[in-house]
Write a protein that holds these residues in place. Sequence first.
Motif, mmCIF file in Angstrom:
data_model
loop_
_atom_site.group_PDB
_atom_site.id
_atom_site.type_symbol
_atom_site.label_atom_id
_atom_site.label_comp_id
_atom_site.label_asym_id
_atom_site.label_seq_id
_atom_site.Cartn_x
_atom_site.Cartn_y
_atom_site.Cartn_z
ATOM 1 N N GLY A 152 -15.112 1.159 11.360
ATOM 2 C CA GLY A 152 -14.139 1.247 12.455
ATOM 3 C C GLY A 152 -13.049 0.209 12.310
ATOM 4 N N ASN A 153 -12.978 -0.445 11.157
ATOM 5 C CA ASN A 153 -12.033 -1.554 10.978
ATOM 6 C C ASN A 153 -10.583 -1.144 11.170
ATOM 7 O OD1 ASN A 153 -14.240 -3.025 10.324
ATOM 8 N ND2 ASN A 153 -13.459 -3.780 8.380
ATOM 9 N N TRP A 154 -9.779 -2.120 11.598
ATOM 10 C CA TRP A 154 -8.330 -1.908 11.697
ATOM 11 C C TRP A 154 -7.625 -3.163 11.234
ATOM 12 C CZ3 TRP A 154 -6.624 -5.698 14.885
ATOM 13 C CH2 TRP A 154 -7.510 -6.165 15.871
ATOM 14 N N GLY A 155 -6.317 -3.056 11.101
ATOM 15 C CA GLY A 155 -5.499 -4.233 10.757
ATOM 16 C C GLY A 155 -5.860 -4.815 9.400
ATOM 17 N N THR A 156 -5.793 -6.139 9.292
ATOM 18 C CA THR A 156 -6.074 -6.763 8.004
ATOM 19 C C THR A 156 -7.506 -6.510 7.577
ATOM 20 O OG1 THR A 156 -6.458 -8.798 9.208
ATOM 21 C CG2 THR A 156 -4.387 -8.627 8.009
ATOM 22 N N ASP A 157 -8.424 -6.381 8.528
ATOM 23 C CA ASP A 157 -9.821 -6.141 8.159
ATOM 24 C C ASP A 157 -9.990 -4.809 7.433
ATOM 25 O OD1 ASP A 157 -10.924 -8.501 9.003
ATOM 26 O OD2 ASP A 157 -11.198 -7.805 11.059
ATOM 27 N N LEU A 158 -9.112 -3.866 7.721
ATOM 28 C CA LEU A 158 -9.166 -2.585 7.022
ATOM 29 C C LEU A 158 -8.494 -2.703 5.652
ATOM 30 C CD1 LEU A 158 -9.603 0.442 6.749
ATOM 31 C CD2 LEU A 158 -7.552 0.807 8.127
ATOM 32 N N GLU B 3 0.698 -0.334 2.212
ATOM 33 C CA GLU B 3 0.263 -1.557 1.551
ATOM 34 C C GLU B 3 -0.885 -1.306 0.578
ATOM 35 O OE1 GLU B 3 -0.959 -4.914 3.927
ATOM 36 O OE2 GLU B 3 -1.445 -6.023 2.105
ATOM 37 N N VAL B 4 -1.850 -0.502 1.002
ATOM 38 C CA VAL B 4 -3.051 -0.327 0.173
ATOM 39 C C VAL B 4 -2.769 0.593 -1.008
ATOM 40 C CG1 VAL B 4 -5.460 0.311 0.223
ATOM 41 C CG2 VAL B 4 -4.441 -0.730 2.212
ATOM 42 N N GLY B 5 -1.860 1.537 -0.813
ATOM 43 C CA GLY B 5 -1.436 2.391 -1.918
ATOM 44 C C GLY B 5 -2.561 3.177 -2.552
ATOM 45 N N LYS B 6 -2.611 3.150 -3.888
ATOM 46 C CA LYS B 6 -3.531 4.044 -4.599
ATOM 47 C C LYS B 6 -4.999 3.681 -4.379
ATOM 48 C CE LYS B 6 -3.211 1.675 -9.139
ATOM 49 N NZ LYS B 6 -3.623 0.411 -8.593
ATOM 50 N N ASP B 7 -5.274 2.459 -3.911
ATOM 51 C CA ASP B 7 -6.664 2.079 -3.638
ATOM 52 C C ASP B 7 -7.290 2.922 -2.533
ATOM 53 O OD1 ASP B 7 -6.403 0.177 -5.544
ATOM 54 O OD2 ASP B 7 -6.139 -1.507 -4.162
ATOM 55 N N LEU C 218 -10.553 -4.895 3.251
ATOM 56 C CA LEU C 218 -11.799 -4.226 2.837
ATOM 57 C C LEU C 218 -11.506 -3.267 1.683
ATOM 58 C CD1 LEU C 218 -14.816 -3.468 3.287
ATOM 59 C CD2 LEU C 218 -14.030 -1.748 4.907
ATOM 60 N N ILE C 219 -10.453 -2.477 1.832
ATOM 61 C CA ILE C 219 -10.125 -1.494 0.794
ATOM 62 C C ILE C 219 -9.640 -2.194 -0.479
ATOM 63 C CG2 ILE C 219 -8.638 0.458 0.194
ATOM 64 C CD1 ILE C 219 -8.577 1.178 3.155
ATOM 65 N N LYS C 220 -8.749 -3.188 -0.306
ATOM 66 C CA LYS C 220 -8.210 -3.863 -1.482
ATOM 67 C C LYS C 220 -9.292 -4.608 -2.265
ATOM 68 C CE LYS C 220 -4.185 -6.211 -1.129
ATOM 69 N NZ LYS C 220 -3.070 -6.921 -0.462
#
Lengths: 328, 286, 413
Positions: free
Chosen positions: C235-241, C270-274, C244-246
């Motif tokens: 359920g993460n949002w913001g920088t925590d999301l 920001e996260v792009g292809k990840d 986590l992905i990066k």
Amino acid sequence: MTHTRTKNVLTVLIVLAALVVLPYLLTEVQLNMAIEIAFFSLFAVSYNLLLGYGGVLSFGHAAYFGTGAYFMVFALKYVAGMPILPAVLVSGVAAGLTAAIVGFFCVRLGGSYFALLTLAFNQLIYAIALKWRSLTGGDDGIGLDKHDMYLPFVGNLDTMSTFTVYYLTVIIVLISLWLIRFFLKTPYGNTVACVKDNEERAAFIGYNVFRSKLVLFTMAGFFAGIAGALFAFFEEFVSLDSINMAMSTEVLFMAFIGGTGSFLGPVLGAAVFIYFTEWVSDITEHWEFFLGVLFVLLILYANRGIIGLIPEKIKNFWSPRSASAGER
Amino acid sequence: MEAYAVQAVHGVVYGMLLFLVTSGLTLVFGMMGVLNMAHAAFYMVGAYFTYSLVQWTGSFWLCLLLAPIGVGIIGAFVERALLRKVHTFGHAHELMLTFGIFYILAEVVKWIWGTYPLTVVAPDVLNGSVPFLSATYPTYRLFILLVSVIVLFILAFIMQKTRIGIIVRAAVFDNEMVDILGVNVQLVFLGVFSIGSALAGLAGVVAAPFLSTYPGMGLEILVDAFVVIVIGGFGSVWGALLAALMIGELQSFGIMLIPELALVFQFLLMAIVLVWRPQGLFGESA
Amino acid sequence: MRTTMKKILWAVCATAVLGMFLPAAVPAADEIVFGVIEPLSGPFKDVGDRYVNGAKFAIEQINAEGGLLGKKVVAAVEDDALKPAIAARKAKKLILKKKTKFIMTGTGSHITLSLAKVAKKYKVINLTYGTEAAKITGSAFTPYTFRCCLNTDQHSAAIVEYMVRKYPQYKKYYIICQDYAFGREAAEGFKKKFKEIAPKGARIVGEIFHPIATKDFAPYVSAIMASGAEVVLSGNWGTDLRLLIKHGASLGWKVRLGNYFLNDPLVLQEVGKDSIGHVAADAYMITIDTPENKAFLAKWATKYKDAPLAYRYPTLSTGRAYYAVRFMAEAIRKAGTTDVQKVIKAWEGMEFQAAWGKVRMRACDHQMITPGVASEVLPTSEYFDFPYVGKPMIIPAEAITTPPAETGNPRCK
């Protein structure tokens, strides 16, 4: 001497009369803000016990404000039929006890150490409030359900009415301010200021420096807790915002901007702060920037705060006495 | 077993990043006795400078040099124009002033760069992975480690082996005496504060691609940095190093063993250290 | 210097005090005021801005279509800095000064809960189009509060439904959420739905809660990888999301992430292809393939054609705010008056055609019953120059609705 005294009594009477008739002159919106200014004033004055009188900078005063606010909710929620006034007192005591425990670790250290430790303990207490969801509701916050208030000779008061909340808040704040002032004038209260001016000399003369500081810290916590309880009673809702570091810095702003050098400076500061969040935030979303600039300018050029800016003539008429703090 | 080794490396990397963030803070406190609350804002400004510099020049490597210099200049201005004025008023005023600067800078950053997160992409050579045990490990994390270790050695060298270190420590102890000996104390303080700010800027550059660049990044790191300083002992480089590594490892292993307490790890550690040694691990007794 | 500076400061303060006495604008009699309360300063400004855009856009459309009950609708926007006390104060100001009977927010469940107290006291409608805590329509229910977005149970259920339907071969699920009320509720929602519909042999292999604003996710990612998880629910949002992905991608995790807020252009930019292959769910998504949505997008894109890329199209939040305000306006129209009690009566049980399908306001707890939409991130998008979610799977309302008895609301049996 008697002349000053008459003037003082007169001033007090005028102020009291003004506070009594105020609700009839203001709109409800303005009255709501007057209530906020009242409990934030008490919060800021309690903070100034540390900054102005104790000469120490705390970055964790919201911990006690928040503790008071949460205990107000707990007292009314978990104790069936808990009357309002004892609930306020319970909140203050809970905050005072918390402050006594934290103070035990903090007051031994001075200067920057003290600032950092209070900040760290604030974070710790915040973390507890965040984690203990079953009790505090965590970040969702917790609502306060009011019931009527019974006063002898007066009868039942409707606590949903803004008038009632106003008078209740103002009376409790005034009594608290009077108690703080009274304490500072007692011989024991005097030692506190003495400790601030020269800790080594105070110790040499025979004062227990540690105990004096701890008493001051606990007292500041107690009255911050009372302010917090009034906050909870007014808002009918308490969340982590009342206990986090932002609240701690806000009270620093209130106290310093108003003026740490005089007893009533922080009261003015509380009003200025509400003014910023209310009107300046309507004009610009960057109101925090201007608040910061005002703060820094005051530090650089007028470290007795806004109250120190008021021309001497006006000020002398109102309040001839002021604490030694900030006078340089 | 391998899982533990990986977690240990994670802990070292994050611990060293934390050390890098606090190094300038430690330097300034150790030498000038000023706890610089604006440090976290300098760190944030460093990260935002990196964003803009990468946009203009296209080179992340250049940022490693230019962003710290830029932040160092801001630091020099703060020391010369503001901090020096309140020095005579005592610690509380210095602290409040640096806090005020933190508050203002945080707003200025939002004003200039907006509130939504900005992306800084590290150079390709740092974006890959290297073989590690049976899997791979991100190169960028190793790069963080490298920069931190270099800063550590330079810092230790300056503070303990050079004349500047000796002068500054003497100046803190007895300002006038050093003045009489013909050293320009004001200039030395200016230099130390600028270098401390530049180190914050450097930490910002290194953190930008790793932690992303957003307005809350300063405040979020501030508390962590302070906990490191309290545990390590004010102004001690080795103390800060040890404390940062302890926190890094605690978070790595703590979440495997007692994840429920992840939120309060550092505060618990701090509380334990304080009860045992109020002046911190390496601090001289207050 | 010192005295001059002091005089200047004194003059500034005096002027500022005078500013307080400037008269405030009073609304005209032929206007209906919608009070929008969002964070417009502080770190959550971008979240607040987008809700305000959505609500304002809805109001513009209503006015363009001839207004409401023959009156013009105006938006009164206030900044709450994401603090409940300030939100409550601004709401009182809107109610008492601007005479608004409708206040709304989409940011922060604690804000909605605080506004609920104000709304109850002054008897006005309290609308939320983005705060998901179950207790808003559950244990802390008041008749004045209406929710026109998913709650955590619905939102979690939509994600689990998508995963299980589309990828029945996955057997190992892992839950990672932020350690605070919202994260805990999201995790509860995941588990509840998973228990209901889990494929044979599938199980949850781990569950972990991390502090909000965690800086290094590597220890968590390594723990997830060690568990052999194939699906990560969060359920993460913001920088925590984003982190986590990066950090997950940089350590080479091979999982499919199902998340609440992934279909946000600011995140995906920001996260792009990840982020490719990860799954998002919500009530609204710009990739919904219906004529209603196409029309909405076209209108929006005309107005915001010069905005930065991430703002050029509606987002999950602007879409929600837009349809929530439209739904409320229809309820007012149906009531034929702005009388709050009558609007409540009219709104309870009312149906409304949103871009993604038919929605209904459940009478007992004022929770919008709606289908969900879920989709995964594709490498290319017709809207943006970075990976974005594709056309969604529509998940029927029955599949994600919490039965009335489980809401914790005393009015629901």
